[in-house]
Design a protein around this motif. Structure first.
Motif, PDB file in Angstrom:
ATOM      1  N   GLY A 103     -21.528 -33.687  20.150  1.00 50.17           N
ATOM      2  CA  GLY A 103     -20.547 -34.726  20.421  1.00 50.17           C
ATOM      3  C   GLY A 103     -21.115 -36.104  20.200  1.00 50.17           C
ATOM      4  N   LYS A 104     -20.391 -37.091  20.719  1.00 53.11           N
ATOM      5  CA  LYS A 104     -20.834 -38.476  20.635  1.00 53.11           C
ATOM      6  C   LYS A 104     -20.676 -39.140  21.995  1.00 53.11           C
ATOM      7  N   TYR A 105     -21.677 -39.953  22.312  1.00 49.83           N
ATOM      8  CA  TYR A 105     -21.599 -40.746  23.542  1.00 49.83           C
ATOM      9  C   TYR A 105     -21.965 -42.170  23.173  1.00 49.83           C
ATOM     10  N   THR A 106     -21.064 -43.100  23.466  1.00 50.76           N
ATOM     11  CA  THR A 106     -21.192 -44.517  23.071  1.00 50.76           C
ATOM     12  C   THR A 106     -21.540 -44.645  21.594  1.00 50.76           C
ATOM     13  N   GLY A 107     -20.928 -43.760  20.798  1.00 52.73           N
ATOM     14  CA  GLY A 107     -21.107 -43.841  19.363  1.00 52.73           C
ATOM     15  C   GLY A 107     -22.352 -43.153  18.844  1.00 52.73           C
ATOM     16  N   ILE A 108     -23.151 -42.552  19.739  1.00 51.03           N
ATOM     17  CA  ILE A 108     -24.398 -41.907  19.310  1.00 51.03           C
ATOM     18  C   ILE A 108     -24.188 -40.397  19.300  1.00 51.03           C
ATOM     19  N   PRO A 109     -24.368 -39.734  18.149  1.00 51.08           N
ATOM     20  CA  PRO A 109     -24.198 -38.278  18.090  1.00 51.08           C
ATOM     21  C   PRO A 109     -25.403 -37.559  18.701  1.00 51.08           C
ATOM     22  N   ALA A 110     -25.138 -36.404  19.294  1.00 51.90           N
ATOM     23  CA  ALA A 110     -26.219 -35.614  19.908  1.00 51.90           C
ATOM     24  C   ALA A 110     -25.711 -34.201  20.122  1.00 51.90           C
ATOM     25  N   SER A 111     -26.627 -33.302  20.438  1.00 54.56           N
ATOM     26  CA  SER A 111     -26.262 -31.915  20.746  1.00 54.56           C
ATOM     27  C   SER A 111     -27.140 -31.399  21.873  1.00 54.56           C
ATOM     28  N   VAL A 112     -26.604 -30.438  22.631  1.00 56.38           N
ATOM     29  CA  VAL A 112     -27.328 -29.852  23.759  1.00 56.38           C
ATOM     30  C   VAL A 112     -27.016 -28.356  23.815  1.00 56.38           C
ATOM     31  N   ASN A 113     -27.812 -27.622  24.601  1.00 55.17           N
ATOM     32  CA  ASN A 113     -27.604 -26.190  24.820  1.00 55.17           C
ATOM     33  C   ASN A 113     -27.526 -25.913  26.317  1.00 55.17           C
ATOM     34  N   PRO A 114     -26.396 -26.242  26.952  1.00 53.10           N
ATOM     35  CA  PRO A 114     -26.266 -26.014  28.392  1.00 53.10           C
ATOM     36  C   PRO A 114     -26.010 -24.541  28.707  1.00 53.10           C
ATOM     37  N   ASP A 115     -26.277 -24.175  29.943  1.00 49.13           N
ATOM     38  CA  ASP A 115     -25.951 -22.821  30.403  1.00 49.13           C
ATOM     39  C   ASP A 115     -24.462 -22.731  30.701  1.00 49.13           C
ATOM     40  N   ILE A 116     -23.955 -21.515  30.646  1.00 52.75           N
ATOM     41  CA  ILE A 116     -22.543 -21.267  30.916  1.00 52.75           C
ATOM     42  C   ILE A 116     -22.425 -20.110  31.898  1.00 52.75           C
ATOM     43  N   VAL A 117     -21.520 -20.222  32.855  1.00 54.00           N
ATOM     44  CA  VAL A 117     -21.347 -19.215  33.898  1.00 54.00           C
ATOM     45  C   VAL A 117     -19.894 -18.755  33.915  1.00 54.00           C
ATOM     46  N   PHE A 118     -19.708 -17.438  34.038  1.00 50.40           N
ATOM     47  CA  PHE A 118     -18.369 -16.854  34.114  1.00 50.40           C
ATOM     48  C   PHE A 118     -18.224 -16.097  35.427  1.00 50.40           C
ATOM     49  N   TYR A 119     -16.992 -16.094  35.961  1.00 48.47           N
ATOM     50  CA  TYR A 119     -16.755 -15.331  37.194  1.00 48.47           C
ATOM     51  C   TYR A 119     -15.282 -14.942  37.280  1.00 48.47           C
ATOM     52  N   MET A 120     -15.049 -13.735  37.804  1.00 51.94           N
ATOM     53  CA  MET A 120     -13.689 -13.257  38.024  1.00 51.94           C
ATOM     54  C   MET A 120     -13.651 -12.404  39.287  1.00 51.94           C
ATOM     55  N   TYR A 121     -12.640 -12.626  40.093  1.00 53.76           N
ATOM     56  CA  TYR A 121     -12.373 -11.786  41.264  1.00 53.76           C
ATOM     57  C   TYR A 121     -10.861 -11.639  41.347  1.00 53.76           C
TER      58      TYR A 121
END
Length: 234
Positions: A103-121
């Motif tokens: 994405g871009k933040y204040t016009g500066i492009p960047a990338s990240v690898n965040p963790d993702i969590v799923f849940y269902m009940y």
């Protein structure tokens, strides 16, 4: 020849299966399995977008999902009660994985690898039926919600992202089968058909179940069937 005609009237075999018994069987299945489901996240543009205006200069902060996958584990499948031939059940799923976000933040492009969590009940119902001596539990159609959480930090922009993914219970849980009988054969003593010193001879008979019926009520499955013995012929 059918030798069942002299059996008492009514169902020859009656089984009462308790809710607790089915839960013990299911518990063994769910506890021994991991990574039951794999979800591939397709690329998605601008999952988050905000317009900014600083000193008359307009710009956008946005996030894209580039790739991602997650492994889901069926943590619990529990039957809660039987009522009017329906089984009420609870399903619990959890999982984790990783995604690539740009994405871009204040016009500066960047990338990240965040963790993702799923849940269902969720809760759902199943129909109970008997097919050829097998107890079959078939889920009724219902759309469940798989909750998603991604904690994203892109440069100085911290964004918690939440989404609910609709999943059909019939895709998650296939019909569950519990064999109530297995093909068997019994050796019956019969009067000897040939002249010999032996008055009896032992003949093989196949055991078959016919006219089965079933009713689920008061947390018990009442299973009734007729037994037929048919002499085995080569």
């Amino acid at each position: 020849k059918n030798y069942s005609k002299n059996l008492p009237e009514g169902s020859n075999l009656v089984l009462n299966i308790k809710l607790e018994t089915l839960n013990k069987v299911i518990e063994k299945v769910t506890s021994n399995r991991v990574d039951d489901i794999t979800i591939i996240l397709p690329p998605k543009k601008q999952i988050m977008n905000e317009e900014k205006n600083v000193f008359g200069i307009k710009y956008s902060n946005y996030l894209n999902i580039d790739t991602g996958n997650v492994k889901l584990d069926l943590k619990k499948l529990k039957f809660d009660k039987f009522e009017n031939n329906k089984i009420y059940a609870t399903l619990e799923i959890e999982g984790s994985g990783n995604v690539k976000i740009s994405g871009k933040y204040t016009g500066i492009p960047a990338s990240v690898n965040p963790d993702i969590v799923f849940y269902m009940y969720e809760t759902f119902t199943l129909d109970a039926n008997s097919v050829n001596g097998v107890l079959v539990l078939k889920p009724n159609k219902k759309t469940l919600k798989l909750k998603t959480k991604i904690s994203i930090k892109l440069l100085e922009w911290s964004v918690p992202y939440y989404q609910e993914i609709p999943l059909e219970i019939t895709d998650l849980i296939k019909p569950i089968s519990f064999p109530l009988s297995v093909p068997s054969q019994i050796m019956f003593p019969l009067p000897s058909e040939t002249f010999s010193n032996n008055r009896l001879e032992f003949a093989p008979f196949n055991v078959e179940l016919k006219g089965t019926s079933m009713k689920a009520h008061q947390n018990i499955i009442d299973y009734r069937t007729d037994i037929e013995f048919k002499r085995h012929t080569k």
